[in-house]
Scaffold this motif. Structure first.
Motif, short mmCIF file in Angstrom:
data_model
loop_
_atom_site.label_atom_id
_atom_site.label_comp_id
_atom_site.label_asym_id
_atom_site.label_seq_id
_atom_site.Cartn_x
_atom_site.Cartn_y
_atom_site.Cartn_z
N LYS A 55 3.83 -4.41 -1.13
CA LYS A 55 3.39 -4.15 -2.49
C LYS A 55 2.45 -5.23 -2.99
O LYS A 55 1.44 -4.94 -3.64
N MET A 56 2.76 -6.47 -2.68
CA MET A 56 1.89 -7.57 -3.09
C MET A 56 0.53 -7.46 -2.43
O MET A 56 -0.51 -7.73 -3.04
N ASN A 58 -0.90 -4.64 -1.39
CA ASN A 58 -1.60 -3.51 -2.00
C ASN A 58 -2.12 -3.86 -3.39
O ASN A 58 -3.13 -3.30 -3.83
N GLN A 59 -1.45 -4.79 -4.08
CA GLN A 59 -1.92 -5.24 -5.39
C GLN A 59 -3.04 -6.28 -5.27
O GLN A 59 -3.53 -6.80 -6.27
N LYS A 60 -3.39 -6.60 -4.04
CA LYS A 60 -4.43 -7.58 -3.72
C LYS A 60 -4.10 -8.97 -4.28
O LYS A 60 -4.99 -9.69 -4.75
N LYS A 61 -2.82 -9.33 -4.21
CA LYS A 61 -2.40 -10.67 -4.63
C LYS A 61 -2.79 -11.65 -3.54
O LYS A 61 -2.81 -11.31 -2.35
#
Length: 141
Positions: A55-56, A58-61
């Motif tokens: 998820k991180m 995909n959030q481009k963190k």
């Protein structure tokens, strides 16, 4: 003899090696049978340890900004004692003059001690000589 075989079997079991991979986001180990793999359209693959990492990603963190990732720990110089620390070696660089292919040490020392005016005059004379040679070569053609 049975005891010997039993000890050998026990040592074989204890030295079993698991091929682990690294999580593309967190840098932590992913053991066989764990994690999820993401393959993009351009056929680049990413392996994630868990849903949180995916998820991180995909959030481009940026992993370097999250304290629990290995990239953060490397960027902020954590776990330095765990890694092998080497002593920095001092290199004693002493000035050492060597003779070049075309000139000996005496010639080099003589040139170094020359005054700039003498050097400039020698350079101009050499340039004049080169130009004269070029003129003669042009004149012969």
């Amino acid at each position: 003899r049975l005891e010997l075989c039993a000890t050998r079997a026990a040592t074989r079991e204890s030295t079993m090696v698991l091929k682990t991979e690294r999580c593309s986001f967190s840098g932590l180990r992913v053991y066989p049978g764990h994690g999820t793999r993401l393959t993009k359209i351009d056929s680049s693959t990413f392996l994630f340890l868990n849903g949180k990492c995916k998820k991180m990603f995909n959030q481009k963190k940026k992993p370097a900004k999250l304290a629990w990732t290995t990239t953060y720990r490397k960027a902020h110089k954590k776990d330095i004692e765990a890694s092998t620390t080497r002593k920095k070696r001092r290199v004693n660089k002493s000035a050492f003059t060597r003779s070049l292919v075309g000139a000996s040490l005496e010639v080099l020392a003589k040139k170094r001690n020359e005054k700039p005016e003498v050097r400039a005059a020698a350079r101009e004379a050499a340039l004049r000589e080169i130009k004269e040679r070029a003129k003669k070569a042009k004149g012969k053609k």
